[in-house]
Design a protein around this motif. Structure first.
Motif, PDB file in Angstrom:
ATOM      1  N   LYS A  44       0.823  -1.213   0.000  1.00  0.00           N
ATOM      2  CA  LYS A  44       0.000   0.000   0.000  1.00  0.00           C
ATOM      3  C   LYS A  44       0.857   1.263   0.000  1.00  0.00           C
ATOM      4  CE  LYS A  44      -4.117  -1.859   2.337  1.00  0.00           C
ATOM      5  NZ  LYS A  44      -5.034  -1.689   3.503  1.00  0.00           N
ATOM      6  N   ILE A  45       2.058   1.169   0.578  1.00  0.00           N
ATOM      7  CA  ILE A  45       2.906   2.358   0.647  1.00  0.00           C
ATOM      8  C   ILE A  45       3.982   2.373  -0.432  1.00  0.00           C
ATOM      9  CG2 ILE A  45       2.507   2.616   3.120  1.00  0.00           C
ATOM     10  CD1 ILE A  45       5.350   1.487   3.573  1.00  0.00           C
ATOM     11  N   ALA A  46       4.074   1.311  -1.238  1.00  0.00           N
ATOM     12  CA  ALA A  46       5.118   1.242  -2.266  1.00  0.00           C
ATOM     13  C   ALA A  46       5.039   2.396  -3.272  1.00  0.00           C
ATOM     14  CB  ALA A  46       5.068  -0.106  -2.981  1.00  0.00           C
ATOM     15  N   PRO A  47       3.846   2.774  -3.782  1.00  0.00           N
ATOM     16  CA  PRO A  47       3.801   3.897  -4.736  1.00  0.00           C
ATOM     17  C   PRO A  47       4.306   5.206  -4.137  1.00  0.00           C
ATOM     18  CG  PRO A  47       1.768   2.618  -4.848  1.00  0.00           C
ATOM     19  CD  PRO A  47       2.514   2.130  -3.645  1.00  0.00           C
ATOM     20  N   GLY A  48       3.934   5.492  -2.900  1.00  0.00           N
ATOM     21  CA  GLY A  48       4.404   6.709  -2.253  1.00  0.00           C
ATOM     22  C   GLY A  48       5.909   6.699  -2.056  1.00  0.00           C
ATOM     23  N   ASN A  49       6.445   5.556  -1.639  1.00  0.00           N
ATOM     24  CA  ASN A  49       7.888   5.463  -1.438  1.00  0.00           C
ATOM     25  C   ASN A  49       8.648   5.653  -2.744  1.00  0.00           C
ATOM     26  OD1 ASN A  49       7.673   5.028   1.307  1.00  0.00           O
ATOM     27  ND2 ASN A  49       7.789   2.796   1.158  1.00  0.00           N
ATOM     28  N   THR A  50       8.126   5.103  -3.834  1.00  0.00           N
ATOM     29  CA  THR A  50       8.776   5.260  -5.135  1.00  0.00           C
ATOM     30  C   THR A  50       8.712   6.709  -5.607  1.00  0.00           C
ATOM     31  OG1 THR A  50       8.214   2.976  -5.746  1.00  0.00           O
ATOM     32  CG2 THR A  50       8.796   4.477  -7.539  1.00  0.00           C
ATOM     33  N   ALA A  81       8.698   9.082   8.369  1.00  0.00           N
ATOM     34  CA  ALA A  81       7.377   8.560   8.710  1.00  0.00           C
ATOM     35  C   ALA A  81       7.307   8.286  10.212  1.00  0.00           C
ATOM     36  CB  ALA A  81       7.095   7.288   7.918  1.00  0.00           C
ATOM     37  N   MET A  82       8.405   7.758  10.758  1.00  0.00           N
ATOM     38  CA  MET A  82       8.472   7.537  12.196  1.00  0.00           C
ATOM     39  C   MET A  82       8.385   8.863  12.959  1.00  0.00           C
ATOM     40  SD  MET A  82      10.774   7.703  14.968  1.00  0.00           S
ATOM     41  CE  MET A  82      12.448   7.476  14.372  1.00  0.00           C
ATOM     42  N   LEU A  83       9.087   9.877  12.473  1.00  0.00           N
ATOM     43  CA  LEU A  83       9.056  11.174  13.133  1.00  0.00           C
ATOM     44  C   LEU A  83       7.655  11.781  13.102  1.00  0.00           C
ATOM     45  CD1 LEU A  83      10.874  13.284  14.547  1.00  0.00           C
ATOM     46  CD2 LEU A  83      11.136  14.385  12.309  1.00  0.00           C
ATOM     47  N   SER A  84       6.889  11.472  12.056  1.00  0.00           N
ATOM     48  CA  SER A  84       5.534  12.024  11.943  1.00  0.00           C
ATOM     49  C   SER A  84       4.627  11.555  13.071  1.00  0.00           C
ATOM     50  CB  SER A  84       4.912  11.649  10.584  1.00  0.00           C
ATOM     51  OG  SER A  84       4.491  10.293  10.553  1.00  0.00           O
ATOM     52  N   LEU A  85       4.997  10.446  13.730  1.00  0.00           N
ATOM     53  CA  LEU A  85       4.227   9.990  14.889  1.00  0.00           C
ATOM     54  C   LEU A  85       4.181  11.058  15.975  1.00  0.00           C
ATOM     55  CD1 LEU A  85       5.615   6.346  15.194  1.00  0.00           C
ATOM     56  CD2 LEU A  85       3.251   6.949  14.627  1.00  0.00           C
ATOM     57  N   GLY A  86       5.223  11.878  16.042  1.00  0.00           N
ATOM     58  CA  GLY A  86       5.272  12.916  17.059  1.00  0.00           C
ATOM     59  C   GLY A  86       4.875  14.286  16.553  1.00  0.00           C
ATOM     60  N   ALA A  87       4.520  14.382  15.263  1.00  0.00           N
ATOM     61  CA  ALA A  87       4.105  15.666  14.695  1.00  0.00           C
ATOM     62  C   ALA A  87       2.603  15.840  14.849  1.00  0.00           C
ATOM     63  CB  ALA A  87       4.501  15.749  13.223  1.00  0.00           C
ATOM     64  N   ARG A  88       2.167  17.068  14.849  1.00  0.00           N
ATOM     65  CA  ARG A  88       0.753  17.377  14.986  1.00  0.00           C
ATOM     66  C   ARG A  88       0.325  18.378  13.914  1.00  0.00           C
ATOM     67  NH1 ARG A  88       1.152  13.417  17.196  1.00  0.00           N
ATOM     68  NH2 ARG A  88       0.694  12.843  19.374  1.00  0.00           N
ATOM     69  N   SER A  89      -0.974  18.401  13.650  1.00  0.00           N
ATOM     70  CA  SER A  89      -1.639  19.349  12.738  1.00  0.00           C
ATOM     71  C   SER A  89      -0.933  19.412  11.382  1.00  0.00           C
ATOM     72  CB  SER A  89      -1.723  20.735  13.393  1.00  0.00           C
ATOM     73  OG  SER A  89      -0.428  21.266  13.622  1.00  0.00           O
ATOM     74  N   HIS A  90      -0.657  20.649  10.926  1.00  0.00           N
ATOM     75  CA  HIS A  90      -0.133  20.834   9.580  1.00  0.00           C
ATOM     76  C   HIS A  90       1.259  20.228   9.417  1.00  0.00           C
ATOM     77  CE1 HIS A  90      -0.205  22.465   5.611  1.00  0.00           C
ATOM     78  NE2 HIS A  90       0.787  23.314   5.806  1.00  0.00           N
ATOM     79  N   GLU A 108      -3.226   7.483   7.446  1.00  0.00           N
ATOM     80  CA  GLU A 108      -2.034   7.523   8.292  1.00  0.00           C
ATOM     81  C   GLU A 108      -1.785   6.159   8.933  1.00  0.00           C
ATOM     82  OE1 GLU A 108      -0.375   9.726  12.333  1.00  0.00           O
ATOM     83  OE2 GLU A 108      -2.287  10.356  11.449  1.00  0.00           O
ATOM     84  N   SER A 109      -2.841   5.499   9.349  1.00  0.00           N
ATOM     85  CA  SER A 109      -2.703   4.164   9.931  1.00  0.00           C
ATOM     86  C   SER A 109      -2.110   3.184   8.927  1.00  0.00           C
ATOM     87  CB  SER A 109      -4.066   3.660  10.413  1.00  0.00           C
ATOM     88  OG  SER A 109      -3.972   2.329  10.869  1.00  0.00           O
ATOM     89  N   ILE A 111      -0.138   3.889   6.480  1.00  0.00           N
ATOM     90  CA  ILE A 111       1.266   4.234   6.271  1.00  0.00           C
ATOM     91  C   ILE A 111       2.141   3.586   7.339  1.00  0.00           C
ATOM     92  CG2 ILE A 111       2.939   6.132   6.309  1.00  0.00           C
ATOM     93  CD1 ILE A 111       0.699   7.892   5.057  1.00  0.00           C
ATOM     94  N   HIS A 112       1.771   3.745   8.598  1.00  0.00           N
ATOM     95  CA  HIS A 112       2.599   3.201   9.674  1.00  0.00           C
ATOM     96  C   HIS A 112       2.584   1.674   9.666  1.00  0.00           C
ATOM     97  CE1 HIS A 112       3.331   7.174  11.083  1.00  0.00           C
ATOM     98  NE2 HIS A 112       2.083   7.394  11.441  1.00  0.00           N
ATOM     99  N   ARG A 113       1.428   1.084   9.415  1.00  0.00           N
ATOM    100  CA  ARG A 113       1.375  -0.381   9.347  1.00  0.00           C
ATOM    101  C   ARG A 113       2.120  -0.898   8.123  1.00  0.00           C
ATOM    102  NH1 ARG A 113      -1.610  -2.618  13.131  1.00  0.00           N
ATOM    103  NH2 ARG A 113      -3.087  -1.323  14.291  1.00  0.00           N
ATOM    104  N   GLY A 114       2.119  -0.104   7.049  1.00  0.00           N
ATOM    105  CA  GLY A 114       2.884  -0.479   5.861  1.00  0.00           C
ATOM    106  C   GLY A 114       4.374  -0.520   6.140  1.00  0.00           C
ATOM    107  N   PHE A 115       4.876   0.506   6.837  1.00  0.00           N
ATOM    108  CA  PHE A 115       6.293   0.507   7.187  1.00  0.00           C
ATOM    109  C   PHE A 115       6.615  -0.593   8.186  1.00  0.00           C
ATOM    110  CE2 PHE A 115       6.505   4.892   5.464  1.00  0.00           C
ATOM    111  CZ  PHE A 115       7.668   4.760   4.722  1.00  0.00           C
ATOM    112  N   GLN A 116       5.711  -0.838   9.121  1.00  0.00           N
ATOM    113  CA  GLN A 116       5.924  -1.914  10.089  1.00  0.00           C
ATOM    114  C   GLN A 116       6.100  -3.246   9.363  1.00  0.00           C
ATOM    115  OE1 GLN A 116       2.488  -3.170  12.359  1.00  0.00           O
ATOM    116  NE2 GLN A 116       3.691  -3.301  14.240  1.00  0.00           N
ATOM    117  N   HIS A 117       5.210  -3.522   8.434  1.00  0.00           N
ATOM    118  CA  HIS A 117       5.267  -4.767   7.669  1.00  0.00           C
ATOM    119  C   HIS A 117       6.521  -4.819   6.792  1.00  0.00           C
ATOM    120  CE1 HIS A 117       4.385  -7.289   4.117  1.00  0.00           C
ATOM    121  NE2 HIS A 117       3.773  -8.069   5.000  1.00  0.00           N
ATOM    122  N   LEU A 118       6.836  -3.693   6.147  1.00  0.00           N
ATOM    123  CA  LEU A 118       7.988  -3.630   5.255  1.00  0.00           C
ATOM    124  C   LEU A 118       9.282  -3.898   6.021  1.00  0.00           C
ATOM    125  CD1 LEU A 118       8.487  -0.813   2.602  1.00  0.00           C
ATOM    126  CD2 LEU A 118      10.395  -1.753   3.880  1.00  0.00           C
TER     127      LEU A 118
END
Length: 421
Positions: A44-50, A81-90, A108-109, A111-118
Motif C-alpha cells: 500500500k505504501i510502495a507507490p508513495g515510497n517510489t 514517517a516515524m518522526l511524523s508519529l510525534g508531529a501534529r496538525s499541519h 495515516e494508519s 502508512i505506519h502499518r505499511g512501514f511496520q510490515h515492510l
C-alpha cells in the motif's frame, strides 16, 4: 557517577525496552509478518515510497548534474514517517505528503502499518544476504518523552532513542558516530561533525546491505578499461567480464537506453540503466515510477533472458546529504523551522529538528554488492555479428537496488565517475 557512566546506563535502559510496553494489537517484533502477496500492508505504501525516491533523485540531479548520486530513499522515508508519529496538525500533513503519500488514498494508519510490515519483512532472517536498517533519534536528556511516541516508534519502526547531553558536543558527536559505525558494519564513519550546543534533537538513519550475485563474475577476467565520464574525460576502471552467461536484458524501443537486471541471492535485485551516447539527460527526465514499473514488468518475460557478453565496472561510490537543507524544497516546509509542531514527542519544550544527515556507500565487485547508508567505447553493441550481444557499462549509468517482495527501492543513484568515492 560521571557523565559517561550515566549515559551508558541510560542507553541500556532505552535499548532494552520490554515488549510488554507495546500496544497489544500489534504483532511482536519477533513474529513472522503477514504475507507479502497482493494486498499486503507494505504494498500500500510502495507507490508513495517510489514517488519520494524519484522526487529526491531529480532534485539532487538538478543541483549536481555532473556528480555521482547515491542514497537510500527507503531509509529516509522510514525515518521521517516515524518522526511524523510525534508531529501534529499541519506539520504531520507536510511530512506525510512530502514523503509522497496521497492522504485521501492511503490513511495515516495504513502508512505506519505499511512501514511496520515492510521493515519486518526486510529483517526476516536470510542466510543469503545481510540487511540491517534502522532509525535513531538523539534527544536532549532534559526532555521528558511521551510514552505514546516512544511505544509507537518502537512498535512500528523498531527505532532507538538516545538521550544525550548536547552541552557536551564532542561527546555527543562521538556517541552518534560510534552508533552509526557499529550499525553499518564500519562502513559509515564520522557522519556528524561540529554539533552546536543549542541543539536539542538529531535524527539519523542507517541501512546496511550486503548481497551476493546469483551469477558472480570471475576475478581473473577483470581487466583495466576506459570509462568515458563525458566527451572530454576518460578514466581507468577495473572492468569485470561475463561472456557466457544469460541475463535479463532489454534495449528499450521507446527510450534511448539499455536496461540490465541482475539478481542477488535472496529477494533483492538490481536494475542498471545505461543511456545511449549523449542521451543521459533524456533518459534521466524519463525516470518515473511508471517507467520503473514498466521495466520491472518487461524484465520478467522469458523473451528478455538471453546470452550476453557483459562488461561492468568494479567500483565504490558514496553520497552525503544534509537533509535539513534538502527536504524543505520537497514540501517539508515547517519541519526545520520554528513553526514545526512536534508536541507529540514531548509537552515540556517546543522541539525543532536541528539537523538530519544521510550518507550512503555503494561497493560493487565480482561477488556482489555492499551498500550502506546513514538517514548505469561510447556505444552499446547490439550487432548481428555471430548473433553476439555485447553490453559495455563504460559510460555513466543509473542504479536501482530493489526489494522484490516489498516492491521497494532500497537504493537509488547515478554512477557518473566510478573512480570518485
Amino acid at each position: 557517577m560521571d557523565l559517561a557512566d550515566s549515559l551508558l546506563l541510560l542507553l541500556a535502559g532505552l535499548l532494552f525496552l520490554p515488549h510488554g510496553q507495546l500496544h497489544p494489537e500489534r504483532y511482536s517484533l519477533h513474529q513472522e509478518p503477514p504475507s507479502t502477496g497482493e494486498g499486503s500492508p507494505s504494498l500500500k505504501i510502495a507507490p508513495g515510497n517510489t514517488a519520494f525516491a524519484l522526487h529526491f533523485y531529480h532534485l539532487m540531479a538538478s543541483q549536481s548534474p555532473g556528480s555521482n548520486i547515491f542514497f537510500s530513499p527507503l531509509s529516509i522515508s522510514a525515518s521521517y514517517a516515524m518522526l511524523s508519529l510525534g508531529a501534529r496538525s499541519h506539520s504531520k500533513t507536510q511530512i506525510l505528503e512530502g514523503l509522497g503519500f496521497n492522504l485521501t488514498e492511503v490513511s495515516e494508519s495504513d502508512i505506519h502499518r505499511g512501514f511496520q510490515h515492510l521493515l519486518h519483512t526486510l529483517h526476516l532472517p536470510d542466510d543469503r544476504l545481510e540487511m540491517h536498517m534502522g532509525s535513531t533519534l538523539f534527544l536532549s536528556q532534559d526532555l521528558l518523552i511521551l510514552p505514546e511516541f516512544l511505544n509507537d516508534s518502537v512498535a512500528f519502526y523498531d527505532s532507538k532513542l538516545f538521550l544525550t547531553n548536547f552541552h557536551d558536543p564532542v561527546g555527543t558527536t562521538q556517541l552518534i558516530n560510534d552508533h552509526i559505525k557499529e550499525e553499518t558494519q564500519g562502513k559509515i564513519v564520522d557522519l556528524v561533525s561540529k554539533l552546536n550546543t543549542d541543539i536539542a534533537m538529531v535524527l539519523v538513519n542507517y541501512i546496511y546491505f550486503k548481497a551476493l550475485w546469483e551469477k558472480p563474475f570471475q576475478p581473473s577476467m577483470t581487466t583495466t578499461q576506459d570509462f568515458h565520464v563525458d566527451e572530454n574525460t576518460v578514466v581507468q576502471v577495473p572492468m569485470m567480464l561475463q561472456d557466457t552467461a544469460h541475463h535479463w536484458y532489454l534495449n528499450d524501443r521507446y527510450l534511448p537506453c539499455s536496461v540490465l537486471r541482475m539478481d542477488y541471492k535472496g529477494n533483492m535485485t538490481a536494475f542498471f540503466i545505461l543511456p545511449n551516447r549523449g542521451k543521459m539527460k533524456q533518459v534521466e527526465e524519463a525516470l518515473t515510477p511508471e517507467m520503473l514499473t514498466r521495466w520491472n514488468r518487461l524484465l520478467q518475460k522469458r523473451h528478455f533472458y538471453r546470452k550476453l557478453e557483459l562488461h561492468f565496472p568494479k567500483f565504490s561510490i558514496s553520497g552525503s546529504y544534509q537533509l535539513n537543507e534538502i527536504l524543505p524544497k520537497m514540501g517539508f516546509v515547517d519541519l526545520f523551522s520554528r513553526q514545526v509542531d512536534l508536541s507529540g514527542i514531548t509537552k515540556e519544550k517546543k522541539l525543532q529538528v536541528s539537523k538530519s544527515f544521510h550518507k550512503a556507500i555503494l561497493e560493487v565487485d565480482e561477488v556482489g554488492t555492499q551498500a550502506a547508508a546513514a538517514t548505469g567505447i561510447f556505444t552499446t553493441f547490439l550487432s548481428a555479428w555471430h548473433n553476439h550481444r555485447v553490453l559495455w557499462f563504460n559510460r555513466p549509468f543509473f542504479v536501482v537496488i530493489f526489494s522484490t517482495n516489498t516492491q521497494s527501492i532500497l537504493f537509488l543513484g547515478k554512477v557518473v565517475n566510478p573512480t570518485k568515492p
